[in-house]
Design a protein around this motif. Structure first.
Motif, PDB file in Angstrom:
ATOM      1  N   GLU A  11      11.014  11.489  18.309  1.00  0.00           N
ATOM      2  CA  GLU A  11      10.986  10.024  18.302  1.00  0.00           C
ATOM      3  C   GLU A  11       9.719   9.548  17.608  1.00  0.00           C
ATOM      4  O   GLU A  11       9.218   8.454  17.854  1.00  0.00           O
ATOM      5  N   SER A  12       9.193  10.369  16.703  1.00  0.00           N
ATOM      6  CA  SER A  12       7.928  10.091  16.040  1.00  0.00           C
ATOM      7  C   SER A  12       8.033   8.924  15.055  1.00  0.00           C
ATOM      8  O   SER A  12       9.099   8.645  14.504  1.00  0.00           O
ATOM      9  N   ALA A  13       6.900   8.268  14.841  1.00  0.00           N
ATOM     10  CA  ALA A  13       6.827   7.227  13.815  1.00  0.00           C
ATOM     11  C   ALA A  13       6.616   7.835  12.433  1.00  0.00           C
ATOM     12  O   ALA A  13       6.753   7.159  11.407  1.00  0.00           O
ATOM     13  N   TRP A  14       6.276   9.133  12.406  1.00  0.00           N
ATOM     14  CA  TRP A  14       6.133   9.847  11.135  1.00  0.00           C
ATOM     15  C   TRP A  14       7.501  10.353  10.707  1.00  0.00           C
ATOM     16  O   TRP A  14       8.341  10.692  11.548  1.00  0.00           O
ATOM     17  N   ALA A  15       7.710  10.452   9.402  1.00  0.00           N
ATOM     18  CA  ALA A  15       9.007  10.940   8.926  1.00  0.00           C
ATOM     19  C   ALA A  15       8.886  11.370   7.464  1.00  0.00           C
ATOM     20  O   ALA A  15       8.804  10.530   6.579  1.00  0.00           O
ATOM     21  N   SER A  16       8.864  12.676   7.241  1.00  0.00           N
ATOM     22  CA  SER A  16       8.791  13.216   5.880  1.00  0.00           C
ATOM     23  C   SER A  16      10.182  13.655   5.432  1.00  0.00           C
ATOM     24  O   SER A  16      10.993  14.108   6.248  1.00  0.00           O
ATOM     25  N   PRO A  17      10.473  13.539   4.133  1.00  0.00           N
ATOM     26  CA  PRO A  17      11.798  13.937   3.629  1.00  0.00           C
ATOM     27  C   PRO A  17      11.948  15.452   3.544  1.00  0.00           C
ATOM     28  O   PRO A  17      10.958  16.184   3.460  1.00  0.00           O
ATOM     29  N   GLU A  84       4.292  15.488  16.501  1.00  0.00           N
ATOM     30  CA  GLU A  84       4.906  14.257  16.011  1.00  0.00           C
ATOM     31  C   GLU A  84       4.597  14.003  14.541  1.00  0.00           C
ATOM     32  O   GLU A  84       5.387  13.394  13.829  1.00  0.00           O
ATOM     33  N   ARG A  85       3.458  14.509  14.079  1.00  0.00           N
ATOM     34  CA  ARG A  85       3.106  14.302  12.672  1.00  0.00           C
ATOM     35  C   ARG A  85       3.931  15.200  11.739  1.00  0.00           C
ATOM     36  O   ARG A  85       3.984  14.965  10.547  1.00  0.00           O
ATOM     37  N   SER A  86       4.536  16.236  12.298  1.00  0.00           N
ATOM     38  CA  SER A  86       5.338  17.150  11.487  1.00  0.00           C
ATOM     39  C   SER A  86       6.780  16.688  11.351  1.00  0.00           C
ATOM     40  O   SER A  86       7.610  17.391  10.775  1.00  0.00           O
ATOM     41  N   ALA A  87       7.112  15.505  11.877  1.00  0.00           N
ATOM     42  CA  ALA A  87       8.501  15.035  11.925  1.00  0.00           C
ATOM     43  C   ALA A  87       9.110  14.910  10.530  1.00  0.00           C
ATOM     44  O   ALA A  87       8.430  14.582   9.551  1.00  0.00           O
ATOM     45  N   LEU A 104       1.897  22.171   5.159  1.00  0.00           N
ATOM     46  CA  LEU A 104       0.792  21.355   5.664  1.00  0.00           C
ATOM     47  C   LEU A 104      -0.520  21.783   5.014  1.00  0.00           C
ATOM     48  O   LEU A 104      -0.763  22.979   4.805  1.00  0.00           O
ATOM     49  N   ARG A 105      -1.375  20.847   4.763  1.00  0.00           N
ATOM     50  CA  ARG A 105      -2.622  21.099   4.037  1.00  0.00           C
ATOM     51  C   ARG A 105      -3.483  22.171   4.695  1.00  0.00           C
ATOM     52  O   ARG A 105      -4.066  23.020   4.019  1.00  0.00           O
ATOM     53  N   ASN A 106      -3.567  22.150   6.014  1.00  0.00           N
ATOM     54  CA  ASN A 106      -4.464  23.078   6.709  1.00  0.00           C
ATOM     55  C   ASN A 106      -3.770  24.327   7.236  1.00  0.00           C
ATOM     56  O   ASN A 106      -4.369  25.101   7.993  1.00  0.00           O
TER      57      ASN A 106
END
Length: 402
Positions: A11-17, A84-87, A104-106
């Motif tokens: 239910e994250s506010a983040w969303a990557s394609p 949540e940031r990985s969504a 992911l960068r790190n």
């Protein structure tokens, strides 16, 4: 991935394609486009191991085994705040990772920290560069004991290895782009192939291309003008386009090639200093050079790269060729630059592509995602200033199989 517990509904506010990319073996690679997230991520400066030090340890050993950790990053659990940031978005809804995703960068720094902890106290006979673990010993009895201890650590940590990618109990192995073992270290063959196999020029333009490469490093070559004179004469206006190749030309050609492959031009890498990668593409091939500043504050080449394009690749657009040159170079130079900040010089079209590529071109998008693991800043360089990579791309050779 849902059944394996790799991901969970979100239910994250983040969303990557997401992009599904076919692999050469027919399988599908699941890629998440984290470019926007990476742009606002604070870098993790955990140090990566020095490739030269790892190779030096392995090079002295009589028996070596290498282990490849399965799905490397997926063996690292994510903190709740990071999940949540990985969504990412799919046609079935929004999901997020429970484990460290690729892209992911790190991710490289995080995984290196894990394997360093895994092998803590075993440094006399075990090292790792990200998911590539190497065990090295002077006797067979010691090697069996060392291998058992490392495998026990892996089992206790709940990690797994990919058996088909492991090399067990060999005298020489391929590790980080080198052949190592029994007191020898053979460097990446592509380091010199691009120059060593340079064909004898048949036209004035081909002579000019070679002189463009050699001339870039003329400040390191004593009496360069005298050595190159027979070749320079072939480029004069009065000379025919089809060059008349003489014994003097061949001697000059051989001497300049030998110089480019040895000191004072070609230098060993210094992993305490930043690297510079320049790339270019032509109609027939792609070229690149890895460089570093020496004590004289001049840039010296570390590796020359060149690859001839296939008939299908030759039909790609100019932008696709330029972008492929970047992808090809960084994959070949991974042992030198992965996990380290470096500079990349290319032309403006490729610069624009790296930041703006959309799903309308699957090939470019796939390449863009493949570069997410690398940490580099991009510098524009004009064609006139990019003589080395330009020359390598124009006189490219078939990729080495060694």
């Amino acid at each position: 991935m849902l059944q394996m517990g790799v991901i969970r509904p979100s239910e994250s506010a983040w969303a990557s394609p997401v992009v599904l990319v076919p692999k050469p073996d027919g399988e599908i690679r699941f890629c998440v486009d984290y470019r926007k997230l990476n742009a606002v991520t604070r870098p993790d400066n955990y140090p990566m191991p020095r490739t030269d030090e790892l190779l030096e340890k392995l090079g002295r050993a009589q028996f070596i085994s290498t282990l490849d950790l399965t799905n490397g990053y997926w063996q690292v659990p994510l903190d709740e705040s990071a999940k949540e940031r990985s969504a990412f978005i799919t046609h079935l809804g929004l999901y997020e990772f429970n484990v460290l995703p690729f892209g992911l960068r790190n991710a490289p720094a995080t995984f290196q920290r894990l394997v360093d902890g895994l092998l803590a106290g075993l440094g006399e006979y075990a090292v790792a560069y990200l998911d590539d673990v190497a065990i090295f010993s002077d006797s067979w009895a010691d090697h069996l004991e060392h291998l058992q201890k490392v495998l026990e650590r892996i089992r206790e940590a709940g990690l797994t290895v990919k058996a088909k990618k492991c090399q067990i109990g060999l005298n020489r192995v391929t590790y980080l782009g080198h052949q190592v073992g029994q007191g020898t270290i053979s460097p990446l063959q592509a380091k010199v192939d691009a120059v060593q196999k340079w064909p004898v020029p048949k036209s004035k333009k081909q002579v000019q291309s070679f002189l463009g490469l050699a001339g870039y490093y003329r400040r390191f070559v004593p009496h360069y003008s005298q050595i190159a004179a027979p070749l320079t004469d072939l480029t004069k206006k009065k000379q025919p386009n089809a060059v008349q190749w003489t014994e003097k030309c061949q001697k000059a050609f051989n001497k300049l090639k030998a110089t480019l492959m040895s000191d004072p031009v070609l230098r060993a890498p210094d992993f305490d200093k930043p690297f510079l990668v320049t790339t270019d593409a032509s109609e027939r091939g792609v070229g690149a050079v890895l460089m570093q500043k020496g004590p004289d504050q001049e840039f010296h080449p570390v590796v020359f790269l060149s690859k001839k394009l296939s008939e299908r690749e030759s039909n790609w657009s100019v932008t696709e060729k330029e972008c492929y040159a970047i992808v090809y170079a960084l994959e070949k130079l991974r042992p030198y630059v992965w996990g380290r900040r470096f500079h990349l010089q290319t032309d403006h079209a490729a610069l624009k592509w790296l930041h703006t590529v959309k799903e309308t071109n699957k090939k470019l998008l796939r390449w863009s995602l493949a570069l997410q693991d690398f940490d580099f800043d991009i510098q524009h360089i004009s064609g006139a200033s990019n003589k080395v990579a330009d020359a390598l791309s124009r006189e490219s050779i078939p990729e080495s199989t060694g």
